[in-house]
Design an enzyme around this catalytic site. Structure first.
Site, PDB file in Angstrom:
ATOM      1  N   HIS A  86       0.860  -1.191   0.000  1.00 41.23           N
ATOM      2  CA  HIS A  86       0.000   0.000   0.000  1.00 41.23           C
ATOM      3  C   HIS A  86       0.899   1.245   0.000  1.00 41.23           C
ATOM      4  CE1 HIS A  86      -3.233   2.668   0.501  1.00 41.23           C
ATOM      5  NE2 HIS A  86      -3.938   2.047   1.439  1.00 41.23           N
ATOM      6  N   HIS A 103      -2.744   6.943  -0.571  1.00 40.21           N
ATOM      7  CA  HIS A 103      -3.740   7.457   0.386  1.00 40.21           C
ATOM      8  C   HIS A 103      -3.184   8.162   1.617  1.00 40.21           C
ATOM      9  CE1 HIS A 103      -6.560   4.064  -1.283  1.00 40.21           C
ATOM     10  NE2 HIS A 103      -6.249   4.979  -2.184  1.00 40.21           N
ATOM     11  N   TYR A 126      -0.706   7.300   3.619  1.00 44.88           N
ATOM     12  CA  TYR A 126      -0.105   6.482   4.675  1.00 44.88           C
ATOM     13  C   TYR A 126       1.415   6.542   4.543  1.00 44.88           C
ATOM     14  CZ  TYR A 126      -4.912   5.119   5.391  1.00 44.88           C
ATOM     15  OH  TYR A 126      -6.258   5.159   5.629  1.00 44.88           O
TER      16      TYR A 126
HETATM   17  C1  LIG Z   1     -14.916   0.446   3.475  1.00 41.49           C
HETATM   18  C2  LIG Z   1     -13.706   0.748   2.623  1.00 41.49           C
HETATM   19  C3  LIG Z   1     -12.459   0.377   3.081  1.00 41.49           C
HETATM   20  C4  LIG Z   1     -11.318   0.627   2.285  1.00 41.49           C
HETATM   21  N1  LIG Z   1     -10.089   0.189   2.708  1.00 41.49           N
HETATM   22  C5  LIG Z   1      -9.025   0.285   1.886  1.00 41.49           C
HETATM   23  C6  LIG Z   1      -7.788  -0.331   2.232  1.00 41.49           C
HETATM   24  O1  LIG Z   1      -7.631  -0.999   3.263  1.00 41.49           O
HETATM   25  N2  LIG Z   1      -6.758  -0.180   1.366  1.00 41.49           N
HETATM   26  C7  LIG Z   1      -6.881   0.535   0.197  1.00 41.49           C
HETATM   27  O2  LIG Z   1      -5.907   0.659  -0.544  1.00 41.49           O
HETATM   28  N3  LIG Z   1      -8.051   1.097  -0.161  1.00 41.49           N
HETATM   29  C8  LIG Z   1      -9.112   0.980   0.646  1.00 41.49           C
HETATM   30  N4  LIG Z   1     -10.323   1.492   0.252  1.00 41.49           N
HETATM   31  C9  LIG Z   1     -10.447   2.128  -1.080  1.00 41.49           C
HETATM   32  C10 LIG Z   1     -10.913   1.084  -2.091  1.00 41.49           C
HETATM   33  O3  LIG Z   1      -9.887   0.126  -2.334  1.00 41.49           O
HETATM   34  C11 LIG Z   1     -11.304   1.740  -3.436  1.00 41.49           C
HETATM   35  O4  LIG Z   1     -10.233   2.449  -3.972  1.00 41.49           O
HETATM   36  C12 LIG Z   1     -12.462   2.704  -3.276  1.00 41.49           C
HETATM   37  O5  LIG Z   1     -13.551   2.035  -2.675  1.00 41.49           O
HETATM   38  C13 LIG Z   1     -12.923   3.291  -4.644  1.00 41.49           C
HETATM   39  O6  LIG Z   1     -13.299   2.274  -5.492  1.00 41.49           O
HETATM   40  P1  LIG Z   1     -13.982   2.579  -6.869  1.00 41.49           P
HETATM   41  O7  LIG Z   1     -12.986   3.415  -7.633  1.00 41.49           O
HETATM   42  O8  LIG Z   1     -14.225   1.232  -7.473  1.00 41.49           O
HETATM   43  O9  LIG Z   1     -15.219   3.305  -6.542  1.00 41.49           O
HETATM   44  C14 LIG Z   1     -11.459   1.268   1.045  1.00 41.49           C
HETATM   45  C15 LIG Z   1     -12.740   1.644   0.603  1.00 41.49           C
HETATM   46  C16 LIG Z   1     -13.843   1.382   1.376  1.00 41.49           C
HETATM   47  C17 LIG Z   1     -15.218   1.764   0.841  1.00 41.49           C
END
Ligand SMILES: Cc1cc2nc3c(=O)[nH]c(=O)nc-3n(C[C@H](O)[C@H](O)[C@H](O)COP(=O)(O)O)c2cc1C
Length: 232
Positions: A171, A174, A176
């Site tokens: 990762h 975002h 981090y």
């Molecule tokens: C509940 C939730 C938890 C998420 N946790 C992570 C995570 O642990 N790691 C990560 O890289 N992205 C995380 N994301 C981002 C998702 O991987 C993804 O990029 C985001 O939902 C947008 O997806 P879309 O472009 O298909 O709408 C999370 C998103 C949601 C909704």
């Protein structure tokens, strides 16, 4: 043929074989008490594979470094109990015809100070900043802390291979830990890990190299990246 057909074609590259190109995004679930994923976690991922997802990226999980976790019930990717849970998860997904990779996630400056189970560990970041012009959340990482984090990623990537996962995702996005090195506004270092774009990317590159050295040439490594912040 429709525009969606390629999604359903199998994918093969080196050792990776996927039944289709549908990939589940990593999503934090926080359902692992004591950082140990249980049968319900394995069943959750198995249901996705059974439903037709070709590749599952797990929720962000902590590599073997005591400051990596920022959230209670976020699963670890080290320690015998957690790894046994992950072994069962990988086996369940594979038996259902899917593939799964853990997303190794060091939260860096997002860590809550004094957090269990390692309350005495410092919060890590390149320059003590979670965001620009904000209050400091810690001290700039020392060289030995940088080496310790790199080693933690490498160790957990090897556990992923040993536990039957199809690869590993790092990762790097975002805001981090890895991303705060990329971002000039949160990386104010004057050593070889800050300054030019190449220097700000050095930490990430050293992690990827250490992981590659540990897992061998054919184990897939994915890297999640937020290009918007990494402006050179
Ligand atoms: C509940 C939730 C938890 C998420 N946790 C992570 C995570 O642990 N790691 C990560 O890289 N992205 C995380 N994301 C981002 C998702 O991987 C993804 O990029 C985001 O939902 C947008 O997806 P879309 O472009 O298909 O709408 C999370 C998103 C949601 C909704």
């Amino acid at each position: 043929m429709t525009f969606a057909d390629p999604l359903f074609r199998p994918f093969a590259h080196k050792g990776l074989r996927l039944p289709n190109r549908i990939v589940m995004a990593p999503m934090t679930r926080l359902k692992s008490s004591q950082q140990v994923p249980d049968e319900a976690v394995a069943a959750y991922y198995r249901r996705r594979a059974k439903g037709g997802v070709g590749l599952i990226l797990t929720e962000g999980v902590s590599p073997e470094q005591k400051s990596a976790s920022g959230y209670r019930r976020c699963p670890a990717f080290f320690g015998e109990a957690a790894l046994e849970g992950w072994r069962k998860t990988a086996a369940a997904v594979t038996a259902a015809g899917g593939a799964i990779m853990p997303q190794l996630w060091h939260v860096g400056p997002f860590r809550t100070p004094n957090m269990a189970p390692y309350p005495d560990e410092p919060t890590l970041s390149p320059s003590g900043l979670l965001k620009p012009d904000a209050e400091r959340v810690g001290e700039p990482m020392t060289d030995s802390q940088i080496a310790d984090v790199i080693e933690g990623f490498a160790k957990s990537a090897l556990y992923a291979k040993e536990c039957g996962f199809a690869g590993v995702e790092i990762h790097g996005a975002h805001g981090y830990l890895i991303d705060t090195f990329f971002w000039p506004a949160t990386n104010l270092r004057a050593d070889g890990y800050g300054g030019s774009g190449a220097s700000r990317r050095r930490f990430a590159i050293e992690i990827v190299k250490a992981v590659r050295d540990r897992v061998g040439p054919d184990f897939p490594i994915l890297f999640r990246y937020s290009p918007a912040r990494d402006r050179t």
